[in-house]
Write a protein that holds these residues in place. Structure first.
Motif, PDB file in Angstrom:
ATOM      1  N   ALA A   1      27.078 -18.669  -4.609  1.00  0.00           N
ATOM      2  CA  ALA A   1      26.278 -19.477  -3.680  1.00  0.00           C
ATOM      3  C   ALA A   1      26.239 -20.934  -4.124  1.00  0.00           C
ATOM      4  N   LEU A   2      26.056 -21.171  -5.415  1.00  0.00           N
ATOM      5  CA  LEU A   2      26.010 -22.550  -5.913  1.00  0.00           C
ATOM      6  C   LEU A   2      27.346 -23.259  -5.743  1.00  0.00           C
TER       7      LEU A   2
ATOM      8  N   ARG B   1      22.922 -13.017   0.475  1.00  0.00           N
ATOM      9  CA  ARG B   1      21.812 -12.149   0.097  1.00  0.00           C
ATOM     10  C   ARG B   1      21.799 -10.889   0.965  1.00  0.00           C
ATOM     11  N   GLU B   2      22.166 -11.022   2.232  1.00  0.00           N
ATOM     12  CA  GLU B   2      22.271  -9.848   3.092  1.00  0.00           C
ATOM     13  C   GLU B   2      23.368  -8.903   2.608  1.00  0.00           C
TER      14      GLU B   2
ATOM     15  N   SER C   1      15.832 -17.373  -9.109  1.00  0.00           N
ATOM     16  CA  SER C   1      16.942 -18.293  -9.382  1.00  0.00           C
ATOM     17  C   SER C   1      17.467 -18.921  -8.096  1.00  0.00           C
ATOM     18  N   LEU C   2      17.506 -18.150  -7.004  1.00  0.00           N
ATOM     19  CA  LEU C   2      17.920 -18.729  -5.716  1.00  0.00           C
ATOM     20  C   LEU C   2      16.939 -19.799  -5.256  1.00  0.00           C
ATOM     21  N   GLY C   3      15.641 -19.508  -5.378  1.00  0.00           N
ATOM     22  CA  GLY C   3      14.638 -20.492  -4.975  1.00  0.00           C
ATOM     23  C   GLY C   3      14.644 -21.715  -5.855  1.00  0.00           C
ATOM     24  N   ARG C   4      14.803 -21.506  -7.162  1.00  0.00           N
ATOM     25  CA  ARG C   4      14.799 -22.631  -8.113  1.00  0.00           C
ATOM     26  C   ARG C   4      15.992 -23.557  -7.881  1.00  0.00           C
TER      27      ARG C   4
END
Length: 417
Positions: free
Chosen positions: A42-43, A76-77, A113-116
Motif C-alpha cells: 500500500a505504501l 484491505r478487502e 499501521s495503516l492509520g498511522r
C-alpha cells in the motif's frame, strides 16, 4: 478505479498467503508476514498512483474520492477475503487460543499501521488502532470475526480464558502482595496516612481490567461487545472478588483476625477491595460522563438541524410579493459558477450522518461498560465495609478484654494490700 488497480495485487496475495501450509508464507503462525507485506504494498504503490488524484481533480470527478485511500481499502478487502476463505476457518479448526490471540494482536497492529501511515484517510495523528474512528474500525479486518458467530465466540472464549489465567497468576503470586507502585512513589509516608494501601496485586488487576475495556473498542458489533464484557471483564472481577472473599473467610474461621499472623492479611485484603472499588468507580464515572456528553452533543446537533430546517421552510413559504424583482437581484456565487444550481450539500449531510453513527457506537459501548461495572463496584464495597466493621469490632473487644484484665489486676493488688 482504485479497485481495478488493486485486482492483480489481490490475486497475488491470494496465491501467496491463501494456503496455510506450515513453512509457507501463509502459515498460521506468521500473521505479521502477510499483514506487513500488504502494508508495504500500500505504501509503495501510493506513491506510484498519487498522480492520478490530480487527473481526477482536473476532470472534476473527484468529490470526496481519494484514490490512495480507496486503493488501500481495496487491499484491505483482499485481506478480509483471505481471512474469510482461509485463515479464520483454519484457526477455528485448530482450536488453539494462542493462535486466535496472536492473529487478533497482529490485526490490531495492522490497522494501526495503516492509520498511522495516512492510508485510511485520517487527517489527524494516529498512534495506534485505538485512535481510529469507530466507523472506520467497523469495516476493518477485525470486523470479519463478527460475520460468523462461531469465530466471534472462539475469540471471546480465548480472551476470557487468558484473562482468567492472568488473574490466577496475579492473585497467587507472592510478589503480588508486596507494596504496590503507589506506595513506592509515596515512600517515606506511613501507610495510615494514605487513603488506600493497595498491594501490587490490586494495581495489576485494575490494569488488566483497563486493558480489557480498551480492547473492546476493536469489536464492532454491540451485542458482541456485551458478550465480551460479560465473558472477560465480568469474569475477571468475579474471580478476583471470590478469591479475596475466600481469603477473608479463612481468617474468620480461625476467629483470630487481630493476631499477628492474620491481621496483616486481613488489612491487605481490605485495602485491596478499597483500591479496586475506587478505580472501578472512576471507570464507571468516566463512562457515565461520556454517555452524557454524547447525548448532549447529539441533542444540540439535532436542535441546530431543526432550526436550519425551519429557516429554510420559512424562506420557502415567503409570498412572491416579498421577493425582490429578478432584475434587481444580485447573483449568488454558486449561481455564477454552477449555472444557477444550488451547491451540493451531500458531503455535509453525509458527514453529519457519520458523526451520528460514531456517537451512537461510542454511546452504546460506554453504556455497556456501565452495566458491567455496577455489580462489581457494589460487591467490593460491601465486602470492604463488612470486614472494616468486623475488624473494628474485634479491636474494640480486644480493648475491652485488656481493660477487664487491667481492672482485675488492680483489684487483686487492692485486696492484697
Amino acid at each position: 478505479m482504485a479497485q481495478e488497480l488493486a485486482v492483480p495485487l489481490a490475486s497475488q496475495l491470494y496465491e501467496m498467503f491463501g494456503p496455510s501450509n506450515e513453512g509457507s508464507p501463509g502459515a498460521l503462525s506468521m500473521p505479521e508476514l502477510m499483514l506487513g507485506t500488504v502494508h508495504r504494498i500500500a505504501l509503495d504503490n501510493l506513491r506510484r498512483i498519487d498522480f492520478l488524484q490530480g487527473v481526477i481533480q482536473a476532470l472534476e470527478l473527484h468529490g470526496s474520492y481519494q484514490i490512495g485511500v480507496e486503493f488501500t481499502r481495496a487491499l484491505r478487502e483482499a485481506v478480509k477475503q483471505i481471512q474469510r476463505q482461509y485463515k479464520l476457518p483454519e484457526i477455528a479448526g485448530a482450536g488453539k487460543r494462542d493462535v486466535w490471540l496472536a492473529w487478533i494482536d497482529a490485526l490490531i497492529v495492522f490497522e494501526g499501521s495503516l492509520g498511522r501511515s495516512g492510508l485510511l484517510g485520517c487527517y489527524w495523528d494516529v498512534g495506534d488502532a485505538s485512535d481510529l474512528p469507530v466507523l472506520l474500525l467497523k469495516g476493518s479486518t477485525l470486523s470479519v470475526l463478527g460475520e460468523n458467530p462461531a469465530w466471534m465466540e472462539a475469540w471471546l472464549e480465548a480472551e476470557s480464558a487468558t484473562a482468567a489465567a492472568q488473574v490466577e497468576s496475579i492473585l497467587y503470586s507472592e510478589q503480588g502482595w508486596g507494596p504496590g507502585q503507589q506506595l513506592i512513589v509515596e515512600e517515606g509516608r506511613p501507610a495510615w496516612q494514605l487513603d488506600v494501601w493497595p498491594p501490587r496485586a490490586a494495581e495489576d488487576v485494575v490494569a488488566l481490567v483497563e486493558s480489557l475495556l480498551h480492547r473492546m473498542r476493536y469489536i464492532p458489533q454491540p451485542d458482541a461487545q456485551e458478550g465480551y464484557l460479560a465473558g472477560a471483564v465480568g469474569v475477571v472481577l468475579e474471580q478476583t472478588h471470590g478469591r479475596i472473599k475466600r481469603m477473608l473467610q479463612q481468617a474468620d474461621v480461625f476467629r483470630d483476625i487481630t493476631s499477628y499472623s492474620w491481621l496483616p492479611r486481613v488489612c491487605m485484603c481490605i485495602c485491596f477491595c478499597h483500591y479496586v472499588e475506587q478505580q472501578l468507580q472512576e471507570l464507571h464515572d468516566n463512562a457515565q460522563v461520556m454517555v452524557t456528553r454524547l447525548l448532549e452533543g447529539q441533542q444540540q446537533q439535532d436542535g441546530n438541524a431543526h432550526q436550519e430546517q425551519r429557516h429554510q421552510q420559512q424562506q420557502h413559504d415567503l409570498p412572491n410579493g416579498n421577493h425582490a424583482h429578478p432584475h434587481h437581484m444580485h447573483p449568488q456565487p454558486h449561481q455564477q459558477h454552477n449555472g444557477g444550481h444550488a451547491p451540493d450539500t451531500s458531503d455535509g449531510d453525509q458527514q453529519q450522518q457519520w458523526q451520528r453513527q460514531e456517537n451512537e457506537q461510542l454511546s452504546q459501548a460506554a453504556a455497556a461498560k456501565l452495566r458491567v461495572l455496577v455489580s462489581p463496584i457494589s460487591d467490593f464495597s460491601t465486602l470492604r465495609k463488612e470486614w472494616v466493621l468486623k475488624l473494628g469490632k474485634a479491636a474494640a473487644m480486644g480493648f475491652m478484654r485488656l481493660a477487664v484484665g487491667e481492672c482485675l489486676i488492680l483489684l487483686q493488688v487492692c485486696v492484697v494490700t
